[in-house]
Design a protein around this motif. Structure first.
Motif, PDB file in Angstrom:
ATOM      1  N   TYR A   1     -11.711  -8.760   7.860  1.00 57.26           N
ATOM      2  CA  TYR A   1     -11.513  -7.358   7.494  1.00 57.26           C
ATOM      3  C   TYR A   1     -10.823  -6.635   8.650  1.00 57.26           C
ATOM      4  O   TYR A   1     -10.717  -7.152   9.765  1.00 57.26           O
ATOM      5  CB  TYR A   1     -12.854  -6.680   7.174  1.00 57.26           C
TER       6      TYR A   1
ATOM      7  N   SER B   1     -16.666   2.525   9.591  1.00 56.20           N
ATOM      8  CA  SER B   1     -16.741   1.863   8.283  1.00 56.20           C
ATOM      9  C   SER B   1     -17.875   0.855   8.289  1.00 56.20           C
ATOM     10  O   SER B   1     -18.067   0.128   9.269  1.00 56.20           O
ATOM     11  CB  SER B   1     -15.431   1.142   7.947  1.00 56.20           C
TER      12      SER B   1
ATOM     13  N   PHE C   1     -10.018   3.912   6.080  1.00 56.39           N
ATOM     14  CA  PHE C   1     -10.376   2.875   5.123  1.00 56.39           C
ATOM     15  C   PHE C   1     -10.426   1.531   5.837  1.00 56.39           C
ATOM     16  O   PHE C   1     -10.111   1.438   7.023  1.00 56.39           O
ATOM     17  CB  PHE C   1      -9.365   2.813   3.969  1.00 56.39           C
ATOM     18  N   PHE C   2     -10.814   0.488   5.113  1.00 57.11           N
ATOM     19  CA  PHE C   2     -10.715  -0.863   5.662  1.00 57.11           C
ATOM     20  C   PHE C   2     -10.342  -1.818   4.543  1.00 57.11           C
ATOM     21  O   PHE C   2     -10.519  -1.523   3.364  1.00 57.11           O
ATOM     22  CB  PHE C   2     -12.013  -1.287   6.355  1.00 57.11           C
ATOM     23  N   TYR C   3      -9.795  -2.954   4.913  1.00 54.12           N
ATOM     24  CA  TYR C   3      -9.368  -3.956   3.946  1.00 54.12           C
ATOM     25  C   TYR C   3     -10.179  -5.232   4.156  1.00 54.12           C
ATOM     26  O   TYR C   3     -10.712  -5.492   5.237  1.00 54.12           O
ATOM     27  CB  TYR C   3      -7.878  -4.265   4.091  1.00 54.12           C
ATOM     28  N   PHE C   4     -10.286  -6.040   3.097  1.00 53.99           N
ATOM     29  CA  PHE C   4     -10.926  -7.349   3.196  1.00 53.99           C
ATOM     30  C   PHE C   4     -10.533  -8.165   1.974  1.00 53.99           C
ATOM     31  O   PHE C   4     -10.245  -7.620   0.916  1.00 53.99           O
ATOM     32  CB  PHE C   4     -12.454  -7.216   3.281  1.00 53.99           C
TER      33      PHE C   4
ATOM     34  N   LEU D   1       0.846  -1.184   0.000  1.00 54.68           N
ATOM     35  CA  LEU D   1       0.000   0.000   0.000  1.00 54.68           C
ATOM     36  C   LEU D   1       0.886   1.240   0.000  1.00 54.68           C
ATOM     37  O   LEU D   1       1.682   1.445   0.921  1.00 54.68           O
ATOM     38  CB  LEU D   1      -0.909   0.007   1.234  1.00 54.68           C
TER      39      LEU D   1
ATOM     40  N   SER E   1     -11.124 -10.251  -1.343  1.00 55.49           N
ATOM     41  CA  SER E   1     -12.186 -10.144  -2.340  1.00 55.49           C
ATOM     42  C   SER E   1     -12.604 -11.495  -2.906  1.00 55.49           C
ATOM     43  O   SER E   1     -13.529 -11.569  -3.702  1.00 55.49           O
ATOM     44  CB  SER E   1     -11.737  -9.233  -3.488  1.00 55.49           C
TER      45      SER E   1
ATOM     46  N   LYS F   1     -14.924 -12.130   3.926  1.00 49.13           N
ATOM     47  CA  LYS F   1     -15.458 -10.922   4.542  1.00 49.13           C
ATOM     48  C   LYS F   1     -16.675 -11.232   5.401  1.00 49.13           C
ATOM     49  O   LYS F   1     -16.880 -10.613   6.457  1.00 49.13           O
ATOM     50  CB  LYS F   1     -15.823  -9.914   3.448  1.00 49.13           C
TER      51      LYS F   1
ATOM     52  N   ILE G   1      -7.877   0.629   8.380  1.00 52.30           N
ATOM     53  CA  ILE G   1      -6.629   1.260   7.942  1.00 52.30           C
ATOM     54  C   ILE G   1      -6.722   2.745   8.262  1.00 52.30           C
ATOM     55  O   ILE G   1      -7.688   3.417   7.885  1.00 52.30           O
ATOM     56  CB  ILE G   1      -6.383   1.074   6.434  1.00 52.30           C
TER      57      ILE G   1
END
Length: 307
Positions: free
Chosen positions: A26, A105, A11-14, A2, A16, A21, A29
Motif C-alpha cells: 500500500y 490512514s 487517500f491510500f492505494y492497495f 487516476l 484488492s 495489503k 496518495i
C-alpha cells in the motif's frame, strides 16, 4: 489511471486481490487543491504521511488467505506498524514554531486505531477528501480504510516526542510508536508513551459526531462545498445494494467463480465478484451502465415508484 480534477485530500492505494495489503502492499496518495482554489488554512511548513495499521506474523499468500478460504476469521493481529516500521522505527522531522500537516490512514485489515502525538494538539482539517470544521483533538480514532488530515503546531520544548498508534476495541491493547523529532533535539523519547482510549465505544461514537463538513470552504472547484445541493438533482432511478456475510454453497457460486465450498465471502447484491468481458469505461452514460449491469445480473435498477 487516476483522474484527480474533481478530488482533493488524503487517500491510500492497495491491491484488492492476492492479500498483498497484509504484506505492506500500500502507499499514500496526496491530492492538492489547484493554486487558484482557496484552502481554509495556511499552507503548512511540511506534509507527513502516516500509514498505520495491524500487522500479522502469518504469511499473506498462504496462511491468511487459506484461513479465509476455510471460512474462518483472521486471528488477532500480532502488532501494529507505522509506515512499515515497529516500535520507534520511524521518525518525523519538524522544527519548533511551525505547523505541519499529518495525513493519517488506517491501512490495516481489521483493527481500528487511535492516533495521538505526545504533548501536542491536533486540528482536524480534512476527512476523506472533504474539508471539515476545524475542531481540535488530543487523539483521533480511525477505522479500517479511513483517512484524515490534521495540523500540528510544534510549540513545545525542543526534544523528541512519541507518535502513538494503539488498537481500539481489542481484548489486548496493542501499541506502537514513531518519533516526532524536533530539529537540534538532543533529548530522546523516554518513559511510557501517553495512553489513549481502548474499548470505549461511546467515546468513539461521540467523537465521530463532532466531524462536520465545512460548508463554506472550497472543494476541488472554486464554489464552496456547501453549494452542492443534492436535493436539486432529479432522481432517475435507485440502485439497491445489500450486504450479507456468511458461507455459501458451491452449487450456487461456481458459475460466478466465487471459490469453493465453505469460503468466507463478502456479497454485494448477492454477488461477490464477477470479471466482466466488457470494459466499463466504454459506457458513455447512465443508460449504458444500467444495461451493462443488468446484462450480468449484478445490480437491479428499481423504478422510482417502488419507493
Amino acid at each position: 489511471m487516476l483522474q484527480a480534477k474533481d478530488q482533493i485530500g488524503s487517500f491510500f492505494y492497495f491491491p484488492s486481490l492476492g492479500m498483498q495489503k497484509a504484506a505492506g502492499g500500500y502507499g499514500g496518495i496526496k491530492i492538492y487543491s489547484r493554486p487558484r482554489i482557496p484552502v481554509p488554512f495556511p499552507f503548512p511548513a511540511g506534509d507527513h504521511t502516516v500509514l498505520a495499521g495491524d500487522w500479522y506474523k502469518k504469511g499473506h499468500q498462504v496462511e491468511i488467505r487459506h484461513i479465509l478460504d476455510m471460512g474462518k476469521s483472521i486471528s488477532n493481529p500480532n502488532g501494529l506498524i507505522i509506515n512499515g516500521r515497529g516500535w520507534n522505527g520511524y521518525t518525523f522531522d519538524v522544527e519548533q514554531g511551525k505547523t505541519y500537516r499529518f495525513r493519517i490512514s488506517n491501512v490495516g485489515l481489521q483493527t481500528s486505531i487511535n492516533f495521538r502525538i505526545q504533548g501536542h494538539k491536533m486540528k482536524l482539517v480534512e476527512v476523506e477528501g472533504s474539508h471539515t470544521v476545524q475542531n481540535t483533538y488530543d487523539s483521533l480514532d480511525l477505522h479500517v480504510g479511513q483517512s484524515a488530515s490534521v495540523l500540528v503546531t510544534t510549540n513545545q520544548q525542543v526534544k523528541d516526542y512519541y507518535v502513538v498508534v494503539s488498537s481500539r476495541f481489542t481484548r489486548h491493547v496493542l501499541t506502537t510508536t514513531a518519533v516526532l523529532h524536533y530539529k537540534n533535539s538532543r533529548i530522546g523519547v523516554s518513559g511510557p508513551p501517553p495512553g489513549g482510549p481502548t474499548t470505549q465505544i461511546a467515546w468513539s461514537l461521540m467523537q465521530a459526531r463532532t466531524l462536520r463538513w465545512n460548508l463554506t470552504a472550497s472543494g476541488p472547484r472554486p464554489n464552496p462545498q456547501g453549494s452542492y445541493h443534492y436535493t436539486k438533482t432529479e432522481m432517475m432511478c435507485f440502485y439497491r445494494c445489500t450486504r450479507r456475510h456468511g458461507q455459501q454453497s458451491i452449487s450456487r457460486w461456481t458459475t460466478w467463480g466465487c471459490g469453493t465450498y465453505g469460503q468466507r465471502i463478502e456479497l454485494l447484491e448477492s454477488v461477490c465478484f464477477v470479471s466482466v468481458k466488457s470494459k466499463l469505461h466504454l459506457a458513455k452514460n447512465i443508460e449504458a451502465v444500467a444495461n451493462l449491469i443488468n446484462n450480468i445480473n449484478l445490480i437491479h435498477v428499481l423504478p422510482l415508484n417502488n419507493y
